[in-house]
Design an enzyme around this catalytic site. Structure first.
Site, PDB file in Angstrom:
ATOM      1  N   ARG A 234     -21.553 -11.888  25.181  1.00 44.02           N
ATOM      2  CA  ARG A 234     -22.096 -10.554  25.438  1.00 44.02           C
ATOM      3  C   ARG A 234     -23.344 -10.707  26.302  1.00 44.02           C
ATOM      4  O   ARG A 234     -24.116 -11.672  26.131  1.00 44.02           O
ATOM      5  CB  ARG A 234     -22.496  -9.853  24.134  1.00 44.02           C
ATOM      6  CG  ARG A 234     -21.361  -9.250  23.360  1.00 44.02           C
ATOM      7  CD  ARG A 234     -20.766  -8.014  24.045  1.00 44.02           C
ATOM      8  NE  ARG A 234     -19.690  -7.409  23.267  1.00 44.02           N
ATOM      9  CZ  ARG A 234     -18.392  -7.724  23.372  1.00 44.02           C
ATOM     10  NH1 ARG A 234     -17.993  -8.633  24.239  1.00 44.02           N
ATOM     11  NH2 ARG A 234     -17.489  -7.110  22.623  1.00 44.02           N
ATOM     12  N   GLU A 263     -23.839  -3.072  31.337  1.00 43.99           N
ATOM     13  CA  GLU A 263     -22.547  -3.066  32.032  1.00 43.99           C
ATOM     14  C   GLU A 263     -22.229  -1.620  32.378  1.00 43.99           C
ATOM     15  O   GLU A 263     -22.327  -0.772  31.493  1.00 43.99           O
ATOM     16  CB  GLU A 263     -21.448  -3.646  31.130  1.00 43.99           C
ATOM     17  CG  GLU A 263     -21.663  -5.122  30.863  1.00 43.99           C
ATOM     18  CD  GLU A 263     -20.549  -5.784  30.055  1.00 43.99           C
ATOM     19  OE1 GLU A 263     -19.619  -5.067  29.618  1.00 43.99           O
ATOM     20  OE2 GLU A 263     -20.615  -7.001  29.864  1.00 43.99           O
ATOM     21  N   HIS A 282     -16.674  -8.259  33.196  1.00 38.46           N
ATOM     22  CA  HIS A 282     -16.174  -8.301  31.815  1.00 38.46           C
ATOM     23  C   HIS A 282     -14.635  -8.338  31.778  1.00 38.46           C
ATOM     24  O   HIS A 282     -13.995  -7.399  31.317  1.00 38.46           O
ATOM     25  CB  HIS A 282     -16.710  -7.094  31.017  1.00 38.46           C
ATOM     26  CG  HIS A 282     -16.713  -7.337  29.527  1.00 38.46           C
ATOM     27  ND1 HIS A 282     -17.671  -6.797  28.680  1.00 38.46           N
ATOM     28  CD2 HIS A 282     -15.881  -8.055  28.728  1.00 38.46           C
ATOM     29  CE1 HIS A 282     -17.401  -7.163  27.430  1.00 38.46           C
ATOM     30  NE2 HIS A 282     -16.316  -7.927  27.443  1.00 38.46           N
TER      31      HIS A 282
HETATM   32  P1  NAP Z   1     -15.726 -15.805  16.140  1.00 35.07           P
HETATM   33  O1  NAP Z   1     -14.437 -16.495  15.862  1.00 35.07           O
HETATM   34  O2  NAP Z   1     -16.350 -14.974  15.078  1.00 35.07           O
HETATM   35  O3  NAP Z   1     -16.765 -16.900  16.668  1.00 35.07           O
HETATM   36  C1  NAP Z   1     -18.121 -16.699  16.788  1.00 35.07           C
HETATM   37  C2  NAP Z   1     -18.809 -17.971  16.349  1.00 35.07           C
HETATM   38  O4  NAP Z   1     -20.206 -17.855  16.598  1.00 35.07           O
HETATM   39  C3  NAP Z   1     -18.637 -18.288  14.878  1.00 35.07           C
HETATM   40  O5  NAP Z   1     -18.123 -19.588  14.749  1.00 35.07           O
HETATM   41  C4  NAP Z   1     -20.045 -18.198  14.321  1.00 35.07           C
HETATM   42  O6  NAP Z   1     -20.287 -19.195  13.360  1.00 35.07           O
HETATM   43  C5  NAP Z   1     -20.873 -18.507  15.540  1.00 35.07           C
HETATM   44  N1  NAP Z   1     -22.264 -18.036  15.466  1.00 35.07           N
HETATM   45  C6  NAP Z   1     -22.726 -16.881  14.935  1.00 35.07           C
HETATM   46  N2  NAP Z   1     -24.071 -16.830  15.081  1.00 35.07           N
HETATM   47  C7  NAP Z   1     -24.443 -17.979  15.700  1.00 35.07           C
HETATM   48  C8  NAP Z   1     -25.678 -18.510  16.128  1.00 35.07           C
HETATM   49  N3  NAP Z   1     -26.828 -17.836  15.915  1.00 35.07           N
HETATM   50  N4  NAP Z   1     -25.698 -19.720  16.722  1.00 35.07           N
HETATM   51  C9  NAP Z   1     -24.563 -20.408  16.934  1.00 35.07           C
HETATM   52  N5  NAP Z   1     -23.345 -19.938  16.537  1.00 35.07           N
HETATM   53  C10 NAP Z   1     -23.294 -18.748  15.943  1.00 35.07           C
HETATM   54  O7  NAP Z   1     -15.554 -14.833  17.384  1.00 35.07           O
HETATM   55  P2  NAP Z   1     -14.655 -15.053  18.712  1.00 35.07           P
HETATM   56  O8  NAP Z   1     -13.348 -14.382  18.535  1.00 35.07           O
HETATM   57  O9  NAP Z   1     -14.699 -16.476  19.088  1.00 35.07           O
HETATM   58  O10 NAP Z   1     -15.508 -14.164  19.742  1.00 35.07           O
HETATM   59  C11 NAP Z   1     -16.862 -14.461  20.004  1.00 35.07           C
HETATM   60  C12 NAP Z   1     -17.513 -13.362  20.815  1.00 35.07           C
HETATM   61  O11 NAP Z   1     -16.995 -13.372  22.128  1.00 35.07           O
HETATM   62  C13 NAP Z   1     -17.200 -11.919  20.317  1.00 35.07           C
HETATM   63  O12 NAP Z   1     -18.079 -11.524  19.299  1.00 35.07           O
HETATM   64  C14 NAP Z   1     -17.369 -11.082  21.577  1.00 35.07           C
HETATM   65  O13 NAP Z   1     -18.683 -10.595  21.662  1.00 35.07           O
HETATM   66  C15 NAP Z   1     -17.121 -12.076  22.706  1.00 35.07           C
HETATM   67  N6  NAP Z   1     -15.886 -11.810  23.445  1.00 35.07           N
HETATM   68  C16 NAP Z   1     -15.965 -11.523  24.765  1.00 35.07           C
HETATM   69  C17 NAP Z   1     -14.819 -11.317  25.485  1.00 35.07           C
HETATM   70  C18 NAP Z   1     -14.868 -11.018  26.943  1.00 35.07           C
HETATM   71  O14 NAP Z   1     -14.049 -10.235  27.430  1.00 35.07           O
HETATM   72  N7  NAP Z   1     -15.796 -11.611  27.680  1.00 35.07           N
HETATM   73  C19 NAP Z   1     -13.552 -11.364  24.856  1.00 35.07           C
HETATM   74  C20 NAP Z   1     -13.524 -11.667  23.508  1.00 35.07           C
HETATM   75  C21 NAP Z   1     -14.691 -11.888  22.804  1.00 35.07           C
HETATM   76  P3  NAP Z   1     -19.628 -19.201  11.884  1.00 35.07           P
HETATM   77  O15 NAP Z   1     -18.149 -19.292  12.083  1.00 35.07           O
HETATM   78  O16 NAP Z   1     -20.180 -20.431  11.294  1.00 35.07           O
HETATM   79  O17 NAP Z   1     -20.042 -17.934  11.242  1.00 35.07           O
HETATM   80  C1  GLV Z   2     -14.293  -8.133  24.498  1.00 29.41           C
HETATM   81  O1  GLV Z   2     -15.349  -8.337  24.994  1.00 29.41           O
HETATM   82  C2  GLV Z   2     -14.081  -8.025  23.101  1.00 29.41           C
HETATM   83  O2  GLV Z   2     -15.037  -8.134  22.319  1.00 29.41           O
HETATM   84  O3  GLV Z   2     -12.925  -7.807  22.721  1.00 29.41           O
END
Ligand code: NAP
Ligand code: GLV
Length: 321
Positions: A234, A263, A282
């Site tokens: 983000r 954005e 994005h």
């Molecule tokens: P996820 O599986 O929940 O992974 C997020 C990870 O971040 C978790 O492993 C969490 O640790 C860790 N975390 C939380 N706080 C932290 C900190 N302060 N320091 C280091 N690590 C930390 O989520 P995901 O599906 O991978 O998605 C992650 C993020 O990507 C979403 O929240 C979204 O904002 C973004 N995203 C963007 C797009 C895009 O289009 N660009 C698409 C999809 C997602 P724990 O597991 O230990 O709690």
């Molecule tokens: C994209 O950024 C999502 O959070 O799904």
């Protein structure tokens, strides 16, 4: 009959599923999202809200919608646009769409990492500007992938999918995340070690009060001068002024951003002047199949909430206790 508001036209995959059960749903058809006032006006009195990451759903919006609201379903995995505590306090389950966009987003992170490291966008601009006069031994030299170290900040679904891809490039993978996980040979380290040793740093944390501006001047100063930063998480996780200063003064080699704050990014943003910064609008989950699947999960969560059933993907499962 339940009343539903969907804040934008979503793929038919999900939309048709909602229509089968709730034919009289209301959809915001404009290309631009509804303003806060428009959202409140159209959502007032609904039982189910299907929203996108462009819609800020806070305490006041929930109050305005009314106490009959049974479910908020977002067609996104990130839920930083929704006040989860406020929803939980009202007993409203909030749904999201994890998993189905993991591969697409990890692919995007890799595409950006490669593009920034090998100066693909800069090279294309160079060519189109008629600057390519001959093959030169020192022209547009970039950073190597093979044998380099990748540091992943936030080792969840997407972080791990990036580590899986890094294996194919013979990269050593470090990660920093609250809970240790063993995946793809990645090694847990503290943040300072990760920044000191990584040639590539990928940001994959959710945006929360703890991660807001996690990537600031201090963070960037700890990175290697040859390092490439990639943010597909983000925009709010990164202090863009600090990044501008680090890139402008070549404190780091390059950056590639899929997400910005705000954005869309205003065209007078100084980051846009830099050759060593790639910014795309994005697009992490922007593949046809992924968006179809996201719409399907969002529809399933909405329908489950309206039927009083547990959501398949619920970010505040405390509401069921
Ligand atoms: P996820 O599986 O929940 O992974 C997020 C990870 O971040 C978790 O492993 C969490 O640790 C860790 N975390 C939380 N706080 C932290 C900190 N302060 N320091 C280091 N690590 C930390 O989520 P995901 O599906 O991978 O998605 C992650 C993020 O990507 C979403 O929240 C979204 O904002 C973004 N995203 C963007 C797009 C895009 O289009 N660009 C698409 C999809 C997602 P724990 O597991 O230990 O709690
Ligand atoms: C994209 O950024 C999502 O959070 O799904």
């Amino acid at each position: 009959m339940s009343k539903i508001f969907i804040t934008r036209l979503i793929p038919d995959f999900g939309l048709n599923l909602v229509r089968e059960s709730f034919p009289s749903l209301d959809i915001w058809f404009d290309e631009l999202p509804p303003s806060r006032e428009q959202l409140i006006e159209r959502a007032r009195g609904v039982d189910g809200l299907l929203c996108l990451l462009t819609d800020k759903i806070d305490d006041k919006v929930m109050d305005a919608i009314g106490p009959q609201l049974k479910v908020i379903s977002s067609m996104s995995v990130g839920v930083d646009h929704i006040d989860i505590a406020a929803a939980t306090a009202r007993g409203i389950p909030v749904g999201n769409t994890p998993g189905v966009l993991t591969d697409a987003t990890a692919d995007q992170a890799f595409a950006l990492m490669l593009s920034a490291a090998r100066r693909i966008v800069e090279g294309e601009r160079f060519l189109k500007a008629g600057k390519w006069v001959t093959w030169q031994p020192n022209m547009l030299l970039g950073a190597d992938f093979s044998g380099s170290t990748l540091g992943i900040v936030g080792f969840g679904r997407i972080g791990q999918a990036i580590a899986k891809r890094a294996q194919g490039f013979d990269m050593r993978v470090l990660y920093h995340s609250p809970n240790a996980k063993s995946a793809y040979g990645a090694q847990p380290v503290d943040l300072d070690t990760l920044l000191r040793e990584s040639d590539f740093v990928s940001i994959n944390v959710p945006l929360t009060s703890q991660t807001k501006h996690l990537v600031n001047a201090e963070f960037l100063a700890k990175m290697k001068p040859n390092a490439v930063l990639v943010n597909t998480a983000r925009g709010g996780v990164l202090d863009q002024n600090a990044l501008y200063n680090a890139l402008k003064s070549n404190k780091i080699f390059a950056a590639a951003l899929d997400v910005t704050d705000p954005e869309p990014l205003p065209l007078d943003c100084p980051l846009l002047e830099l050759e060593n910064c790639i910014i795309v609008p994005h697009l992490g989950s922007a593949s046809k199949k992924t968006r179809d699947m996201m719409s399907l999960l969002a529809a399933q969560n909405l329908i489950a909430g309206l039927n009083g059933e547990r959501l398949t993907n619920c970010v505040n499962s405390e509401v069921y206790k």
